[in-house]
Design an enzyme around this catalytic site. Sequence first.
Site, PDB file in Angstrom:
ATOM      1  N   ARG A 103      -1.421 -14.834   3.037  1.00 58.96           N
ATOM      2  CA  ARG A 103      -2.285 -14.254   4.085  1.00 58.96           C
ATOM      3  C   ARG A 103      -1.636 -14.454   5.459  1.00 58.96           C
ATOM      4  NH1 ARG A 103      -6.551 -10.734   2.898  1.00 58.96           N
ATOM      5  NH2 ARG A 103      -7.545 -11.383   4.829  1.00 58.96           N
TER       6      ARG A 103
ATOM      7  N   LYS B  73       0.826  -1.205   0.000  1.00 54.03           N
ATOM      8  CA  LYS B  73       0.000   0.000   0.000  1.00 54.03           C
ATOM      9  C   LYS B  73       0.870   1.269   0.000  1.00 54.03           C
ATOM     10  CE  LYS B  73      -3.929  -2.442   2.041  1.00 54.03           C
ATOM     11  NZ  LYS B  73      -5.011  -2.460   3.054  1.00 54.03           N
TER      12      LYS B  73
ATOM     13  N   ASN C 148      -2.816  -0.613   6.868  1.00 55.78           N
ATOM     14  CA  ASN C 148      -2.145  -1.842   7.297  1.00 55.78           C
ATOM     15  C   ASN C 148      -1.110  -2.372   6.305  1.00 55.78           C
ATOM     16  OD1 ASN C 148      -3.873  -2.781   5.387  1.00 55.78           O
ATOM     17  ND2 ASN C 148      -5.153  -3.977   6.768  1.00 55.78           N
TER      18      ASN C 148
ATOM     19  N   GLU D 161      -9.127  -9.960  -8.793  1.00 58.96           N
ATOM     20  CA  GLU D 161      -8.314  -8.796  -8.423  1.00 58.96           C
ATOM     21  C   GLU D 161      -7.133  -8.537  -9.366  1.00 58.96           C
ATOM     22  OE1 GLU D 161      -7.299  -9.527  -4.313  1.00 58.96           O
ATOM     23  OE2 GLU D 161      -9.337  -9.091  -3.618  1.00 58.96           O
TER      24      GLU D 161
ATOM     25  N   HIS E 141      -1.776  -5.602   0.931  1.00 55.30           N
ATOM     26  CA  HIS E 141      -2.991  -6.331   0.557  1.00 55.30           C
ATOM     27  C   HIS E 141      -2.600  -7.680  -0.034  1.00 55.30           C
ATOM     28  CE1 HIS E 141      -6.908  -7.126  -1.427  1.00 55.30           C
ATOM     29  NE2 HIS E 141      -6.146  -7.644  -2.373  1.00 55.30           N
TER      30      HIS E 141
ATOM     31  N   TYR F  62     -12.244  -2.847  -4.085  1.00 53.91           N
ATOM     32  CA  TYR F  62     -12.882  -2.879  -2.760  1.00 53.91           C
ATOM     33  C   TYR F  62     -14.403  -2.812  -2.847  1.00 53.91           C
ATOM     34  CZ  TYR F  62      -8.252  -2.207  -0.608  1.00 53.91           C
ATOM     35  OH  TYR F  62      -6.959  -2.355  -0.178  1.00 53.91           O
TER      36      TYR F  62
ATOM     37  N   PHE G 280     -15.785   2.886   6.722  1.00 50.64           N
ATOM     38  CA  PHE G 280     -14.397   3.182   6.375  1.00 50.64           C
ATOM     39  C   PHE G 280     -14.152   3.281   4.867  1.00 50.64           C
ATOM     40  CE2 PHE G 280     -14.837  -1.428   6.980  1.00 50.64           C
ATOM     41  CZ  PHE G 280     -14.298  -1.931   5.809  1.00 50.64           C
TER      42      PHE G 280
ATOM     43  N   THR H 273      -6.042  -8.521   9.378  1.00 47.04           N
ATOM     44  CA  THR H 273      -6.378  -7.178   8.890  1.00 47.04           C
ATOM     45  C   THR H 273      -6.078  -6.108   9.947  1.00 47.04           C
ATOM     46  OG1 THR H 273      -8.186  -8.196   7.639  1.00 47.04           O
ATOM     47  CG2 THR H 273      -8.265  -5.794   7.907  1.00 47.04           C
TER      48      THR H 273
ATOM     49  N   ARG I 251       2.086  -7.190   9.106  1.00 45.13           N
ATOM     50  CA  ARG I 251       1.225  -6.197   9.746  1.00 45.13           C
ATOM     51  C   ARG I 251       1.555  -6.060  11.229  1.00 45.13           C
ATOM     52  NH1 ARG I 251      -4.236  -8.033   6.447  1.00 45.13           N
ATOM     53  NH2 ARG I 251      -4.228  -6.383   4.866  1.00 45.13           N
TER      54      ARG I 251
HETATM   55  P1  IDP Z   1      -7.882  -7.581   4.212  1.00 46.56           P
HETATM   56  O1  IDP Z   1      -7.074  -6.469   3.603  1.00 46.56           O
HETATM   57  O2  IDP Z   1      -7.160  -8.194   5.392  1.00 46.56           O
HETATM   58  O3  IDP Z   1      -8.343  -8.608   3.218  1.00 46.56           O
HETATM   59  P2  IDP Z   1     -10.628  -6.596   4.244  1.00 46.56           P
HETATM   60  O4  IDP Z   1     -11.638  -6.911   5.278  1.00 46.56           O
HETATM   61  O5  IDP Z   1     -10.785  -7.205   2.889  1.00 46.56           O
HETATM   62  O6  IDP Z   1      -9.184  -6.928   4.866  1.00 46.56           O
HETATM   63  O7  IDP Z   1     -10.596  -5.019   4.118  1.00 46.56           O
HETATM   64  C1  IDP Z   1      -9.883  -4.393   3.068  1.00 46.56           C
HETATM   65  C2  IDP Z   1      -9.132  -3.216   3.638  1.00 46.56           C
HETATM   66  O8  IDP Z   1     -10.082  -2.255   4.121  1.00 46.56           O
HETATM   67  C3  IDP Z   1      -8.270  -3.540   4.862  1.00 46.56           C
HETATM   68  O9  IDP Z   1      -6.991  -4.033   4.511  1.00 46.56           O
HETATM   69  C4  IDP Z   1      -8.194  -2.213   5.530  1.00 46.56           C
HETATM   70  O10 IDP Z   1      -7.249  -1.370   4.882  1.00 46.56           O
HETATM   71  C5  IDP Z   1      -9.581  -1.644   5.301  1.00 46.56           C
HETATM   72  N1  IDP Z   1     -10.476  -1.966   6.422  1.00 46.56           N
HETATM   73  C6  IDP Z   1     -11.141  -3.133   6.654  1.00 46.56           C
HETATM   74  N2  IDP Z   1     -11.869  -3.081   7.774  1.00 46.56           N
HETATM   75  C7  IDP Z   1     -11.665  -1.848   8.286  1.00 46.56           C
HETATM   76  C8  IDP Z   1     -12.148  -1.181   9.460  1.00 46.56           C
HETATM   77  O11 IDP Z   1     -12.905  -1.735  10.267  1.00 46.56           O
HETATM   78  N3  IDP Z   1     -11.713   0.097   9.652  1.00 46.56           N
HETATM   79  C9  IDP Z   1     -10.871   0.729   8.795  1.00 46.56           C
HETATM   80  N4  IDP Z   1     -10.404   0.149   7.675  1.00 46.56           N
HETATM   81  C10 IDP Z   1     -10.788  -1.129   7.420  1.00 46.56           C
HETATM   82 MG    MG Z   2      -9.736  -8.541   1.687  1.00 47.59          MG
END
Ligand code: IDP
Ligand code: MG
Length: 147
Positions: free
Chosen positions: A85, A9, A112, A126, A115, A49, A57, A91, A102
């Site tokens: 992963r 990112k 974080n 994707e 991705h 996304y 968010f 996450t 992370r």
């Molecule tokens: P992932 O990246 O671990 O697959 P996802 O749930 O797919 O997680 O969410 C995509 C991205 O959206 C996350 O990496 C993070 O940057 C953001 N995100 C997800 N949940 C939250 C949240 O509760 N608050 C703020 N940002 C979030």
């Molecule tokens: Mg995801």
Amino acid sequence: MDRTFVFFKPNSVRRGLMGEILKRFEQRGLKIIAMKFHKMTLSQAQDLYQEHKGKSFYGPLMEFATSGPALFMIVEGPRCVELVRHIIGNTDPLKADPGSIRADFAVSVTKNLIHASDCMESFQREYKIFFTDEDIIDYKLDVQNDL
Ligand code: IDP
Ligand code: MG
């Protein structure tokens, strides 16, 4: 051999962590078969996304994802989707296993650092947002015989 889609990112780039993070993929024996340094467009961020549209968010996520250049790649290796992963961690950096990317470098959920596709179907969807099949380069990585 499995494949997954990964991008570092924009804050990974701004914090000078590209080398540190890439090293972890290389030392695990994973193979980079496509790579691109690119600033995500809003349309690409919306595509990537789409499952999060409407969530609280979502706005900040769009802004952050398009805030600067990121490093995109397709990674290949045995059990690659699950392995990557595992390497990147939960996450929420607070819940990520110690030793994961992370856990070691990130603080906030939105920023974080990295991705990775969460399943094979996500990978198929994707990578096509950022790469064509012509971008994929096949070559031999000798360490894979010893994994
Ligand atoms: P992932 O990246 O671990 O697959 P996802 O749930 O797919 O997680 O969410 C995509 C991205 O959206 C996350 O990496 C993070 O940057 C953001 N995100 C997800 N949940 C939250 C949240 O509760 N608050 C703020 N940002 C979030
Ligand atoms: Mg995801």
